[in-house]
Scaffold this motif. Structure first.
Motif, short mmCIF file in Angstrom:
data_model
loop_
_atom_site.label_atom_id
_atom_site.label_comp_id
_atom_site.label_asym_id
_atom_site.label_seq_id
_atom_site.Cartn_x
_atom_site.Cartn_y
_atom_site.Cartn_z
N GLY A 41 0.91 -1.17 0.07
CA GLY A 41 -0.24 0.06 -0.06
C GLY A 41 0.68 1.30 -0.01
O GLY A 41 0.29 2.42 0.08
N VAL A 42 2.00 1.20 -0.41
CA VAL A 42 2.99 2.38 -0.34
C VAL A 42 2.78 3.21 -1.55
O VAL A 42 2.20 2.76 -2.68
N ALA A 55 11.05 -7.76 -1.97
CA ALA A 55 10.42 -6.57 -1.41
C ALA A 55 8.83 -7.12 -1.64
O ALA A 55 8.70 -7.96 -2.61
N PHE A 56 7.95 -6.63 -0.60
CA PHE A 56 6.64 -7.01 -0.86
C PHE A 56 5.88 -5.69 -1.33
O PHE A 56 5.97 -4.64 -0.41
N LEU A 57 5.43 -5.57 -2.43
CA LEU A 57 4.96 -4.58 -3.14
C LEU A 57 3.35 -4.44 -3.26
O LEU A 57 2.82 -3.83 -4.09
N THR A 58 2.49 -5.40 -2.52
CA THR A 58 1.12 -5.50 -2.84
C THR A 58 0.47 -4.05 -2.73
O THR A 58 0.66 -3.63 -1.60
N ASN A 59 -0.27 -3.95 -3.76
CA ASN A 59 -1.06 -2.93 -3.76
C ASN A 59 -0.32 -1.45 -3.70
O ASN A 59 -0.94 -0.54 -3.38
N ALA A 60 0.67 -1.52 -3.89
CA ALA A 60 1.85 -0.27 -4.07
C ALA A 60 1.30 0.47 -5.30
O ALA A 60 0.84 0.15 -6.29
N ASP A 61 1.34 1.89 -5.03
CA ASP A 61 1.18 2.90 -6.27
C ASP A 61 2.46 3.50 -6.65
O ASP A 61 3.19 4.28 -6.11
N ALA A 102 10.48 -9.99 -6.19
CA ALA A 102 9.63 -8.94 -5.37
C ALA A 102 8.25 -9.56 -5.56
O ALA A 102 7.90 -10.18 -6.50
N VAL A 103 7.45 -9.48 -4.56
CA VAL A 103 6.10 -10.13 -4.19
C VAL A 103 5.05 -8.88 -4.53
O VAL A 103 5.17 -7.97 -3.82
N GLY A 104 3.66 -9.33 -5.07
CA GLY A 104 2.74 -8.52 -5.57
C GLY A 104 2.81 -7.60 -6.52
O GLY A 104 2.08 -6.81 -6.64
N VAL A 131 -0.14 -0.56 -8.90
CA VAL A 131 -0.44 0.56 -9.86
C VAL A 131 0.55 1.21 -10.66
O VAL A 131 1.37 1.76 -9.80
N GLY A 132 0.72 1.45 -11.80
CA GLY A 132 1.59 2.22 -12.47
C GLY A 132 3.22 1.65 -12.63
O GLY A 132 4.00 2.25 -12.91
#
Length: 317
Positions: free
Chosen positions: A271-272, A287-293, A307-309, A314-315
């Motif tokens: 969510g970052v 790294a965990f990037l789930t739902n990151a913008d 990297a996960v997610g 997005v983007g």
């Protein structure tokens, strides 16, 4: 006179003791045989018979003296052993007293140090709430010095400095996404961040500055390994070559942040917001990037291996 005192006198005056004993022995050898011959009726003897009787008695007295001398020797040996044992016991007791005295000195010194640390800590914490920024800075550096000196107080001091950063920054106005140069934190907050993120430090526990508003902060080469930054605002912050290995950045705002060459290995970025952030050469391995913008972010030469997610971001370029 006790045996210990007799032995002490004899040990202190050996020559006088030897002369006295020799004189006594000679006197006994000369006089006692004559007395014994006389008592046994030898007074009527004449010439050679008298001489032989005196010689016989003298041999008897000499044998008796030899026995007494042997007994005195045994007495000397026993007394020496007794005194040596007493001296050994006394030495042990003195050693024990010395150890106890040393222990008391150490405990007294430790109490003095503890009292001094407590006074310094109390005064430093009071300074953190002062209206003068200079006094607040003094409080921060005093806490840092105490942490260097007192290992057992380090975790408490770490919590105090982290709380200072969180409390001093939450009331700051947040920069808008369009702001190119957000205002940096005040000097005292910047100093606190420097103490918390030095590459080599007394800090061994987690730096917890979750929810802090650190827009525009200069965290160049900051050591934020396993730090808790959840929900913090780091918009426009300079995190170039920062170490964020294993850090928690859930819901963090990193709009326009500079993360060039940053190490984000195994970091949690669920969510970052990384819109228009610069991550050139950054390491996001595992790294965990789930739902990151990641809208508009620059990932040139960034490592996203493992990297996960990524399918939820997005983007992503």
């Amino acid at each position: 006179m006790t045996s210990s005192r007799v032995w002490g006198f004899m040990k202190a005056h050996p020559i006088a003791t030897a002369i006295a004993l020799t004189t006594a022995a000679v006197a006994i050898l000369v006089s006692v045989p004559l007395v014994l011959v006389d008592i046994s009726g030898g007074g009527r003897l004449k010439g050679k018979d008298l001489a032989d009787a005196v010689a016989n008695e003298r041999r008897t007295v000499l044998a008796t003296l030899a026995g007494i001398a042997a007994a005195i020797g045994l007495f000397y040996t026993a007394m020496r052993h007794h005194l040596d044992r007493e001296n050994h016991t006394l030495a042990l007791e003195n050693h024990k007293l010395a150890l106890e005295s040393a222990q008391l000195d150490r405990e007294s010194a430790q109490l003095g140090r503890d009292s001094n640390v407590t006074e310094r800590y109390t005064r430093a914490v009071e300074q953190l709430g002062h209206t003068s920024i200079a006094i607040r800075l003094g409080g921060l550096y005093s806490l840092d010095r105490i942490a260097v000196d007192s290992e057992r107080d380090r975790d408490t001091i770490l919590e105090v400095i982290c709380a200072f950063v969180r409390d001093r920054t939450r009331a700051r106005p947040s920069a808008t996404p369009e702001t190119d140069a957000p205002t940096a934190p005040e000097t005292d907050v910047a100093a606190a961040l420097s103490l918390l993120t030095r590459p080599k430090s007394w800090i061994n526990s987690t730096v917890d500055i979750n929810g802090a508003n650190l827009t525009g902060a200069n965290l160049f080469r900051a050591n934020l390994t396993r730090a808790n930054l959840g929900g913090a605002n780091l918009g426009g912050a300079n995190l170039t070559r920062a170490n964020l290995t294993g850090a928690y950045l859930g819901g963090v705002t990193l709009t326009r942040a500079k993360l060039t060459g940053a190490n984000l290995t195994g970091a949690y970025l669920g969510g970052v917001t990384l819109t228009r952030a610069k991550l050139t050469g950054a390491d996001l391995t595992n790294a965990f990037l789930t739902n990151a913008d990641l809208t508009g972010a620059d990932f040139t030469n960034a490592d996203l291996n493992g990297a996960v997610g990524l399918d939820t971001v997005v983007g992503l370029p």
